[in-house]
Motif scaffolding. Structure first.
Motif, PDB file in Angstrom:
ATOM      1  N   LYS A  13       0.715  -0.986  -0.133  1.00  0.00           N
ATOM      2  CA  LYS A  13      -0.006  -0.290   0.445  1.00  0.00           C
ATOM      3  C   LYS A  13       0.631   1.508  -0.509  1.00  0.00           C
ATOM      4  CE  LYS A  13      -4.291   1.884  -0.067  1.00  0.00           C
ATOM      5  NZ  LYS A  13      -5.447   2.249  -1.011  1.00  0.00           N
ATOM      6  N   LYS A  14       0.676   2.621  -0.548  1.00  0.00           N
ATOM      7  CA  LYS A  14       0.995   3.261  -0.681  1.00  0.00           C
ATOM      8  C   LYS A  14       0.335   4.757  -0.071  1.00  0.00           C
ATOM      9  CE  LYS A  14       4.293   1.429  -3.147  1.00  0.00           C
ATOM     10  NZ  LYS A  14       6.272   1.796  -2.861  1.00  0.00           N
ATOM     11  N   ARG A  15       0.645   5.006  -0.095  1.00  0.00           N
ATOM     12  CA  ARG A  15      -0.023   6.761   0.809  1.00  0.00           C
ATOM     13  C   ARG A  15      -0.385   7.115  -0.230  1.00  0.00           C
ATOM     14  NH1 ARG A  15       3.856   9.545   5.213  1.00  0.00           N
ATOM     15  NH2 ARG A  15       5.815   8.764   3.124  1.00  0.00           N
ATOM     16  N   GLY A  16      -1.632   7.190  -0.474  1.00  0.00           N
ATOM     17  CA  GLY A  16      -2.255   8.424  -1.399  1.00  0.00           C
ATOM     18  C   GLY A  16      -2.721   8.001  -2.269  1.00  0.00           C
ATOM     19  N   ALA A  17      -2.638   6.601  -2.712  1.00  0.00           N
ATOM     20  CA  ALA A  17      -2.974   6.145  -4.032  1.00  0.00           C
ATOM     21  C   ALA A  17      -3.878   4.710  -3.312  1.00  0.00           C
ATOM     22  CB  ALA A  17      -1.044   5.533  -4.356  1.00  0.00           C
ATOM     23  N   PHE A  18      -4.076   3.692  -4.483  1.00  0.00           N
ATOM     24  CA  PHE A  18      -5.044   3.314  -4.683  1.00  0.00           C
ATOM     25  C   PHE A  18      -4.181   2.374  -4.999  1.00  0.00           C
ATOM     26  CE2 PHE A  18      -8.634   6.236  -4.976  1.00  0.00           C
ATOM     27  CZ  PHE A  18      -9.398   5.568  -4.584  1.00  0.00           C
ATOM     28  N   ASN A  19      -4.293   0.399  -4.895  1.00  0.00           N
ATOM     29  CA  ASN A  19      -4.231  -0.220  -4.831  1.00  0.00           C
ATOM     30  C   ASN A  19      -5.035  -1.189  -6.489  1.00  0.00           C
ATOM     31  OD1 ASN A  19      -1.835  -0.084  -3.145  1.00  0.00           O
ATOM     32  ND2 ASN A  19      -1.701  -2.131  -3.120  1.00  0.00           N
ATOM     33  N   PHE A  20      -3.583  -1.602  -7.367  1.00  0.00           N
ATOM     34  CA  PHE A  20      -4.629  -2.081  -8.129  1.00  0.00           C
ATOM     35  C   PHE A  20      -5.384  -3.134  -8.320  1.00  0.00           C
ATOM     36  CE2 PHE A  20      -4.925  -4.615 -12.886  1.00  0.00           C
ATOM     37  CZ  PHE A  20      -4.617  -3.939 -13.580  1.00  0.00           C
ATOM     38  N   GLY A  21      -4.669  -4.104  -7.289  1.00  0.00           N
ATOM     39  CA  GLY A  21      -6.166  -5.091  -6.724  1.00  0.00           C
ATOM     40  C   GLY A  21      -7.310  -4.167  -6.324  1.00  0.00           C
ATOM     41  N   GLU A  22      -6.923  -2.921  -5.273  1.00  0.00           N
ATOM     42  CA  GLU A  22      -8.382  -2.883  -4.554  1.00  0.00           C
ATOM     43  C   GLU A  22      -9.325  -2.220  -5.515  1.00  0.00           C
ATOM     44  OE1 GLU A  22      -7.345   0.298  -0.896  1.00  0.00           O
ATOM     45  OE2 GLU A  22      -5.506   0.360  -2.542  1.00  0.00           O
ATOM     46  N   ILE A  23      -9.036  -1.275  -6.893  1.00  0.00           N
ATOM     47  CA  ILE A  23     -10.009  -1.378  -7.815  1.00  0.00           C
ATOM     48  C   ILE A  23     -10.961  -2.486  -8.875  1.00  0.00           C
ATOM     49  CG2 ILE A  23      -9.871   0.115  -9.861  1.00  0.00           C
ATOM     50  CD1 ILE A  23      -9.071   1.724  -7.567  1.00  0.00           C
ATOM     51  N   LEU A  24      -9.968  -3.605  -9.361  1.00  0.00           N
ATOM     52  CA  LEU A  24     -10.798  -4.740  -9.371  1.00  0.00           C
ATOM     53  C   LEU A  24     -11.256  -5.449  -8.510  1.00  0.00           C
ATOM     54  CD1 LEU A  24      -8.083  -6.592 -10.572  1.00  0.00           C
ATOM     55  CD2 LEU A  24      -9.510  -5.643 -11.971  1.00  0.00           C
ATOM     56  N   ASP A  25     -11.580  -4.504  -7.011  1.00  0.00           N
ATOM     57  CA  ASP A  25     -12.377  -5.789  -6.005  1.00  0.00           C
ATOM     58  C   ASP A  25     -13.397  -4.759  -5.774  1.00  0.00           C
ATOM     59  OD1 ASP A  25     -10.392  -7.498  -5.525  1.00  0.00           O
ATOM     60  OD2 ASP A  25      -9.717  -6.975  -3.708  1.00  0.00           O
ATOM     61  N   LEU A  26     -13.307  -3.308  -6.253  1.00  0.00           N
ATOM     62  CA  LEU A  26     -15.062  -2.718  -6.170  1.00  0.00           C
ATOM     63  C   LEU A  26     -15.674  -3.001  -7.478  1.00  0.00           C
ATOM     64  CD1 LEU A  26     -13.227   0.881  -6.317  1.00  0.00           C
ATOM     65  CD2 LEU A  26     -14.115   0.219  -4.583  1.00  0.00           C
ATOM     66  N   ALA A  27     -15.401  -4.116  -8.025  1.00  0.00           N
ATOM     67  CA  ALA A  27     -16.623  -4.725  -9.224  1.00  0.00           C
ATOM     68  C   ALA A  27     -17.541  -5.239  -8.399  1.00  0.00           C
ATOM     69  CB  ALA A  27     -15.887  -5.375 -10.228  1.00  0.00           C
ATOM     70  N   THR A  28     -18.670  -5.185  -8.800  1.00  0.00           N
ATOM     71  CA  THR A  28     -19.934  -6.196  -8.371  1.00  0.00           C
ATOM     72  C   THR A  28     -20.326  -6.979  -9.357  1.00  0.00           C
ATOM     73  OG1 THR A  28     -21.572  -4.305  -8.068  1.00  0.00           O
ATOM     74  CG2 THR A  28     -20.442  -4.360  -6.496  1.00  0.00           C
ATOM     75  N   ASN A  29     -21.827  -7.734  -9.378  1.00  0.00           N
ATOM     76  CA  ASN A  29     -22.043  -8.309 -10.851  1.00  0.00           C
ATOM     77  C   ASN A  29     -23.209  -6.905 -11.024  1.00  0.00           C
ATOM     78  OD1 ASN A  29     -21.220 -10.852  -9.907  1.00  0.00           O
ATOM     79  ND2 ASN A  29     -22.728 -11.559  -8.886  1.00  0.00           N
ATOM     80  N   ASP A  30     -23.439  -6.161 -10.373  1.00  0.00           N
ATOM     81  CA  ASP A  30     -24.556  -5.164 -10.632  1.00  0.00           C
ATOM     82  C   ASP A  30     -23.579  -3.970 -11.784  1.00  0.00           C
ATOM     83  OD1 ASP A  30     -26.840  -6.041  -9.834  1.00  0.00           O
ATOM     84  OD2 ASP A  30     -27.019  -5.330  -8.178  1.00  0.00           O
ATOM     85  N   SER A  31     -22.425  -3.959 -11.237  1.00  0.00           N
ATOM     86  CA  SER A  31     -21.766  -2.781 -11.943  1.00  0.00           C
ATOM     87  C   SER A  31     -20.410  -3.474 -13.060  1.00  0.00           C
ATOM     88  CB  SER A  31     -20.701  -2.155 -11.372  1.00  0.00           C
ATOM     89  OG  SER A  31     -19.718  -3.151 -11.019  1.00  0.00           O
TER      90      SER A  31
END
Length: 575
Positions: free
Chosen positions: A192-210
Motif C-alpha cells: 500500500k502506497k500513501r495517497g494511492a489505490f492498489n490495482f487489486g483494490e480497484i478490481l475488488d470494487l466491482a460487483t455483479n451489478d456494476s
C-alpha cells in the motif's frame, strides 16, 4: 472538453484530379479501395467478438511474471477494472495515464479504458518527473495507473516528486498545484502506497451489478469517439499528443494483422517492442486482438537474450521488433545458434537496411521479413509488405499502400510529382488521427483543409503502389548546394563487415553549410577508423556523399520505443 480539429470526411471519397503539370507520365497518386469494408465497431465490442471466437485461447503469456491469460479471462478482468474505474469517479473521455513497462496489467488497463469510455494515455516508462509533469498537464490526465518499479525507476516516488501532496492525500482526492488535473494514482504494487489505490483494490470494487452496467454501456460508446492519446516519440523535441478513435484502431489493427498473415492460422508473437508505443499498441495488440493471436512478453523491458529464449521455448511463429532490436537479436543468435524457425519477422518503428533484412532471413531462419511503415499520427501503418511479394520488393521497399488508404507524393509547391520521383508523402485515410490534443495550430500544420496529412518524409511511390523512404525532409543534408539523404549512406556503410549499425547526420560547416558525419556501432572485437571508412566508400559513391567526420559509439541514444535520437548524436565527440 475535446478540442481537436475535425477529421470528418468520406471514408471512400471521390477524388478530384491532383494538380500537376506532368500530364504525360504516371503520377505519384494511389487510392487502394480495399478488398472488404471497414468495420464501425469499438475496441470493447471487438474484445467481446474475439472472446466469442477464441475465448479459451491464450491472449497473453508474460514470461517474467510467470502468468498467462486467455481472451475470456482478459474480458473478465477488463470489466472488473472498468467497473472499478467508474466507481472511483472516472467519467467518459477522462484521460487515464498508463505508465508501466510490458505487464499483463498494462494490457488489462488499456482494454478497461476502452470498455469504460475513457481515453488511455500511453506514457513512456523511462520518463523522468519533469517529462511526466509536462505530459500530465499537456492532456489533463485525471488518473494514472503505474507500475511499482522498472529498472532504476520507482514510479510512485517519481509521482511524489511531481506532486508532493500525494503522500498526504486520501486515495482519489489528490490536489496538486503543479499538476491540477491529476486526482487519482493507482499502483501495481503489492504494498500500500500513501495517497494511492492498489490495482487489486480497484478490481475488488466491482460487483455483479456494476459489471453488468459496463456490458450495457458498450452501446453508448461511439466507434468514432476518442479512445487513445499517443505521444510522439520525442526524437526531436517535446512530444505532441495524437488522438485516435476506436474506429482508427480497430480497423488499422485488422488490416495490419491481415497483411501479417494473422488470419491464416493461430500465430504466437514474440513481442520485443514496448506496449506504450504505436508499434505495441496497434501493430501488436490490436492486430492480435482482431485475429485471436497470442502475444508473448519475453520480459518487462527489452533483452535480446530473453527474446531468443521466448522464441525457442514458446515456439513463436512471428517476431515483432525495431531494426535496432533485430541487429541485437541477429548478433545473439550468431553467438548462441539456437534451433529456432519462426515464420515471419515484422520490422517497423524505423527504416530497416537491406543488409539487415538478409541477415534476419539467414541467421534467424525466418521464411519472410515484413516491413510496416507509418506514423503515430496515422494510428500506425499505411504501407506494409504484401502476403506474397518478391525478395527484391521486401528488401528495397517499405511495402505496398494499405487498404482504404490514399497517398500522393508532392514537391515543395504541393504539386504531385511523377512516379519514381522523390517528394513529400501525404496521406488521406480512415487511419489519420483526429488531431493533436488541444493544439489546433500544430494539427493544421500537419493536416490541411482537404484532410491530406503531410508526413515530412521524403518518399518515392512506384507505379505498382510500393513505396520507398528516401529520408526525413528535416534530416536532408545540404552540403555545398548538394542534397544528400542520410539513408543512402547508412545503407551502404551497413554493408561493411565490421559495422553493426550506422546513422548519418549533418554538422555545421563554415564554408559548405553542412558536412556529412557518420555515427557507427561496430561488432565486438573489431574497429573501423576514419581512413577505413573513407577507403570503403571511395569509388562506390559520389565524393560529396563520403562522410568527412566519423563518430564511433558503444550505444546509440534512443527512445524506449527503439527510435534513434539523432539530435543527440551531434553533441558526441568525433573520432
Amino acid at each position: 472538453m475535446l478540442k481537436t480539429v475535425s477529421s470528418k470526411y468520406p471514408r471512400i471519397s471521390l477524388v478530384k484530379k491532383p494538380k500537376c503539370n506532368h500530364y504525360s507520365t504516371k503520377l505519384s497518386y494511389k487510392h487502394n479501395l480495399g478488398e472488404e469494408p471497414l468495420r464501425h465497431i469499438t475496441i470493447g465490442t471487438l474484445l467481446e467478438e474475439t472472446v466469442a471466437k477464441f475465448g479459451d485461447r491464450k491472449a497473453l503469456i508474460s514470461r517474467h511474471q510467470k502468468k498467462s491469460l486467455t481472451f475470456a479471462e482478459i474480458l473478465d478482468q477488463t470489466d472488473k477494472l472498468a467497473s472499478g474505474f467508474r466507481s472511483i469517479g472516472l467519467e467518459k473521455n477522462d484521460r487515464v495515464g498508463l505508465w508501466a513497462p510490458n505487464l499483463i496489467e498494462w494490457y488489462i488497463t488499456k482494454m478497461a479504458c476502452a470498455r469504460a469510455g475513457l481515453i488511455m494515455v500511453g506514457l513512456n516508462p523511462a520518463y523522468q518527473p519533469p517529462e511526466m509533469e509536462y505530459c500530465i498537464n499537456k492532456v489533463g490526465i485525471k488518473a494514472i495507473v503505474c507500475a511499482d518499479q522498472f529498472k532504476s525507476q520507482n514510479f510512485y516516488e517519481n509521482l511524489a516528486t511531481v506532486a508532493p501532496e500525494l503522500e498526504k492525500s486520501e486515495p482519489g482526492k489528490l490536489k496538486s498545484g503543479k499538476v491540477p488535473s491529476l486526482q487519482t494514482v493507482i499502483t501495481m504494487s503489492e504494498n500500500k502506497k500513501r495517497g494511492a489505490f492498489n490495482f487489486g483494490e480497484i478490481l475488488d470494487l466491482a460487483t455483479n451489478d456494476s459489471i453488468a452496467q459496463i456490458r450495457k454501456y458498450q452501446r453508448d460508446i461511439s466507434p468514432d469517439g476518442p479512445c487513445n492519446l499517443q505521444f510522439t516519440s520525442g526524437t526531436t523535441g517535446k512530444p505532441k499528443a495524437a488522438l485516435t478513435s476506436h474506429f482508427n484502431m480497430v480497423n488499422n489493427g485488422y488490416l495490419i494483422g491481415k497483411r501479417n498473415e494473422l488470419n491464416r492460422k493461430h500465430h504466437t508473437i514474440c513481442l520485443q517492442v514496448p506496449f506504450f508505443h504505436a508499434f505495441g499498441t496497434t501493430i501488436s495488440i490490436m492486430a492480435a486482438l482482431n485475429h485471436g493471436a497470442t502475444m508473448v512478453l519475453p520480459t518487462d523491458g527489452y533483452s535480446p537474450d530473453k527474446s531468443l529464449d521466448a522464441i525457442k521455448e514458446e515456439k513463436c511463429t512471428i517476431i515483432h521488433g525495431t531494426p535496432t532490436m533485430y541487429v541485437d537479436l541477429v548478433h545473439q543468435q550468431e553467438v548462441r545458434k539456437e534451433d529456432i524457425s519462426p515464420e515471419i519477422a515484422v520490422a517497423g518503428g524505423a527504416l530497416c537496411a537491406p543488409q539487415l533484412f538478409k541477415k534476419m532471413l539467414s541467421v534467424l531462419n525466418v521464411k519472410k521479413v515484413k516491413s510496416v511503415y507509418g506514423l503515430t499520427e496515422t494510428t500506425a501503418v499505411v504501407f506494409q509488405s504484401m502476403v506474397t511479394e518478391s525478395e527484391e520488393k521486401a528488401v528495397s521497399t517499405v511495402g505496398h499502400v494499405g487498404e482504404h488508404v490514399e497517398v500522393k507524393i508532392v514537391d515543395k509547391d504541393g504539386v504531385v510529382v511523377p512516379c519514381g520521383t522523390p517528394g513529400e508523402l501525404c496521406i488521406r485515410a480512415y487511419c489519420n488521427m483526429l488531431g493533436y490534443w488541444e493544439d489546433e495550430a500544430k494539427t493544421k500544420e500537419m493536416i490541411g483543409p482537404d484532410n491530406w496529412l503531410m508526413t515530412g518524409d521524403q518518399f518515392i511511390l512506384e507505379e505498382d503502389g510500393y513505396g520507398k523512404v528516401v529520408g526525413r525532409l528535416k534530416e536532408m543534408i545540404i552540403r555545398g548546394g548538394e542534397n544528400i539523404f542520410p539513408k543512402e549512406i547508412e545503407e551502404f556503410l551497413n554493408s561493411h563487415p565490421n559495422i553493426l549499425e550506422t546513422h548519418v547526420i549533418g554538422l555545421p560547416h563554415e564554408r559548405l553549410g553542412e558536412e556529412v558525419c557518420a555515427c557507427i556501432r561496430v561488432k565486438p572485437g573489431t574497429k573501423v577508423t576514419f581512413d577505413d571508412m573513407v577507403s570503403f566508400c571511395k569509388g562506390k559513391m559520389a565524393h560529396f556523399k563520403i562522410p568527412s567526420k566519423l563518430k564511433v559509439v558503444d550505444e546509440f541514444p534512443k527512445t524506449t520505443s527503439g527510435k534513434i535520437q539523432k539530435f543527440k548524436l551531434k553533441d558526441l565527440p568525433a573520432n
